[in-house]
Design a protein around this motif. Structure first.
Motif, PDB file in Angstrom:
ATOM      1  N   ASN A   1       0.632  -1.181  -0.667  1.00 30.23           N
ATOM      2  CA  ASN A   1      -0.057  -0.282   0.054  1.00 30.23           C
ATOM      3  C   ASN A   1       1.200   1.090   0.283  1.00 30.23           C
ATOM      4  O   ASN A   1       1.857   1.116   0.587  1.00 30.23           O
ATOM      5  N   LEU A   2       0.207   1.809  -0.740  1.00 28.72           N
ATOM      6  CA  LEU A   2       1.016   3.385  -0.565  1.00 28.72           C
ATOM      7  C   LEU A   2       0.075   4.253   0.001  1.00 28.72           C
ATOM      8  O   LEU A   2      -0.986   4.232   1.527  1.00 28.72           O
ATOM      9  N   HIS A   3       0.611   5.412   0.918  1.00 27.04           N
ATOM     10  CA  HIS A   3       0.552   6.299   2.234  1.00 27.04           C
ATOM     11  C   HIS A   3      -0.437   7.417   1.182  1.00 27.04           C
ATOM     12  O   HIS A   3      -0.045   7.511   0.332  1.00 27.04           O
ATOM     13  N   ARG A   4      -1.225   7.083   2.684  1.00 24.10           N
ATOM     14  CA  ARG A   4      -2.368   8.470   1.456  1.00 24.10           C
ATOM     15  C   ARG A   4      -1.664   9.763   1.088  1.00 24.10           C
ATOM     16  O   ARG A   4      -2.266  10.513  -0.441  1.00 24.10           O
ATOM     17  N   SER A   5      -1.348   9.874   1.349  1.00 23.49           N
ATOM     18  CA  SER A   5       0.098  11.277   0.834  1.00 23.49           C
ATOM     19  C   SER A   5       0.849  11.132  -0.913  1.00 23.49           C
ATOM     20  O   SER A   5       0.330  11.728  -1.387  1.00 23.49           O
ATOM     21  N   GLU A   6       1.074  10.098  -0.210  1.00 19.37           N
ATOM     22  CA  GLU A   6       1.995   9.372  -2.052  1.00 19.37           C
ATOM     23  C   GLU A   6       0.195   9.184  -3.102  1.00 19.37           C
ATOM     24  O   GLU A   6       1.043   9.326  -4.339  1.00 19.37           O
ATOM     25  N   LYS A   7      -0.254   8.509  -2.822  1.00 18.15           N
ATOM     26  CA  LYS A   7      -1.675   8.509  -3.372  1.00 18.15           C
ATOM     27  C   LYS A   7      -2.343   9.608  -4.146  1.00 18.15           C
ATOM     28  O   LYS A   7      -2.780  10.493  -5.272  1.00 18.15           O
ATOM     29  N   THR A   8      -2.183  10.678  -2.916  1.00 18.87           N
ATOM     30  CA  THR A   8      -2.679  12.360  -3.583  1.00 18.87           C
ATOM     31  C   THR A   8      -1.643  13.051  -5.033  1.00 18.87           C
ATOM     32  O   THR A   8      -1.650  13.706  -5.648  1.00 18.87           O
TER      33      THR A   8
END
Length: 497
Positions: free
Chosen positions: A176-183
């Protein structure tokens, strides 16, 4: 006539002792460790104050958002608590941050060319813009991994990405990616906004930063509950016309000064070498942050209390650090590393140990540094001899997104502990249910016991096999640990291909 030479026995003995010494220099003395570990075990089991002080701070301070008046009170609370434990060398390390605070946010969903608006409960993610008013077609990007974005790369520009915070029906081997990375990926592909779907049942709204740098992002990023996400996706399947999202938000962002709190215990033999043990004191503002990261930061302070109570004087200097600004982009730890680097002091940091939501540890983590594994195996075995309940399950894998990261990216060795939290507790991560009732006092006490033992072993060792890596070694290490891609997404990969 041949001549025979005899080597005195005492010289042979000296040679053998020297050879053994060189081979065992990196291995701690189990017997001496066992004696100290036993004292630590009894002290913490009988006199730990971690749970009581955390419960008190939850009432007296509340949330600990960096840049808020509560954050300032938390810094003072930590300073005064460490002073009460007998520390004379305590200091504030101020740093300047862009303090982000949420104000208002609404999310409306409507079919294209329709007035059938539905209002959706929502919370803004930091560091969304100070003001945003956007409208765009909703495009479902699923789990929001790199492949998910790549699959719709020509469809997202000017539209609103709908993304899971976690992994729904995860693919085998998917990380999984961090929410900041997805943003960051959504911004890269031209999205005008992001709607994150929490995967925790019970209409739980989650907060946290959507910025990989701790600075304002150019598009709004918000979170909705699992139930709202399910309803929205069902509506998208039923509706013939595309659904559009309307996001209106206002926030505030201003420069403020926050403070790390540092208590120092000077080393008895190698005072210039230091072991840093830290945990972030700050929390988000939806609740009191008892789990994230009250259990870590108040464990650090109780470890400090234990060292003082037992009059432990390890060979190396120990710095007990309460970081601020972690939630808003590792701001306090970045500031400390920058200051150490500018002063030419990073080589003197022999190890960084981070406690972030570390609870009831069952083993040690070498963080991908194999040269420390034999040392940690000896420490873990000794811990288990003192406390058979300690499972001593060794891991050797590095990760990102906490205050160890700035140290690790500069080649400083990092060590961790493998803890666990129940699903019920994890469901309140960054949410409005993160209160003291989630904290298990005995498990918190275990964190203090085992972390104190590990810290003492590192601080008092005759030598530590692991050294700070060169820049090239650091790059290769990060590649081996599978961290290049997330660091590239976060614009923190400084090496040229």
């Amino acid at each position: 006539m041949a001549r025979t030479f005899y080597v005195p026995r005492f010289r042979i003995a000296l040679f053998c002792l020297s050879a053994v010494g060189s081979l065992t220099a990196f291995y701690p003395d189990k017997l001496s460790l066992q004696k100290v570990f036993t004292r630590i075990n009894e002290e913490v089991k009988g006199h730990s104050r971690a749970y009581e002080t955390l419960a008190d701070a939850s009432k007296q301070v509340g949330h600990r958002l960096t840049g808020s008046s509560n954050g300032t009170r938390a810094e003072t609370y930590a300073f005064d608590l460490l002073a009460s434990y007998g520390f004379k060398e305590i200091r504030y390390e101020p740093f300047e941050v862009e303090a982000w605070t949420r104000d208002t946010v609404t999310l409306s969903v409507v079919p294209y060319r329709s007035d059938n608006f539905r209002e959706v409960s929502v919370v803004a993610l930091a560091h969304s813009p100070v003001e945003a008013h956007i409208q765009g077609e909703i495009i479902d990007v699923g789990n929001g991994l790199e492949g998910d974005f790549a699959a719709i790369k020509n469809k997202l520009k000017g539209k609103v990405a709908l993304v899971n915070i976690g992994l729904a029906a995860p693919t085998k081997g998917a990380r999984n990616l961090h929410r900041s990375e997805k943003t960051a990926l959504a911004i890269q592909y031209g999205a005008s906004g992001v709607i994150m779907v929490n995967l925790v049942p019970g209409n739980v709204l989650l907060t946290g930063t959507a910025s990989v740098t701790g600075k304002l992002i150019p598009i709004p990023s918000v979170c909705i509950s699992l139930e709202s996400g399910q309803a929205l996706r069902a509506w998208m399947q039923e509706e013939r016309s595309p659904l559009h999202a309307l996001i209106d938000m206002t926030n505030t962002s201003r420069k403020i000064r926050a403070r790390n709190v540092v208590a120092t215990l000077s080393g008895s033999k190698y005072p210039d070498e230091k072991i840093i043990v830290g945990g972030h004191l700050d929390s988000w503002d939806l609740a009191t942050g008892a789990i994230d990261n009250g259990i870590g930061s108040f464990a650090v302070m109780d470890i400090a209390r234990t060292f003082k109570a037992l009059k432990l004087k390890p060979k190396r200097t120990v710095e007990f650090v309460l970081f601020m600004g972690e939630e808003q982009g590792l701001l306090g730890s970045r500031a400390m590393v920058d200051e150490l680097k500018q002063a030419g002091q990073l080589d003197k940091v022999r190890y960084m140990m981070n406690l972030d939501m570390t609870n009831d540890p069952n083993g040690l983590n070498a963080f991908g540094r194999s040269d420390i594994v034999p040392f940690l195996n000896t420490v873990g075995e000794t811990m288990q001899q003192v406390e058979p309940a300690f499972a001593n399950q060794m891991q050797n894998q590095a990760g990102l997104h906490s205050d160890h990261q700035p140290f690790m990216l500069e080649g400083v060795p990092v060590v961790g502990m493998n803890g666990h939290l129940s699903k019920e507790v994890l469901n309140c991560y960054h949410a409005n249910c993160d209160h003291i009732n989630l904290v298990n006092a005995d498990q918190l006490k275990n964190t203090v016991r085992y972390a104190t033992m590990l810290l003492y072993a590192l601080a008092d060792a005759d030598d530590i096999p692991t050294r700070r890596q060169t820049d090239t070694q650091t790059r290769d290490y990060l590649v081996t640990q599978g961290l290049r891609t997330p660091l590239q997404i976060a614009n923190e990969w400084r090496w040229k291909e």
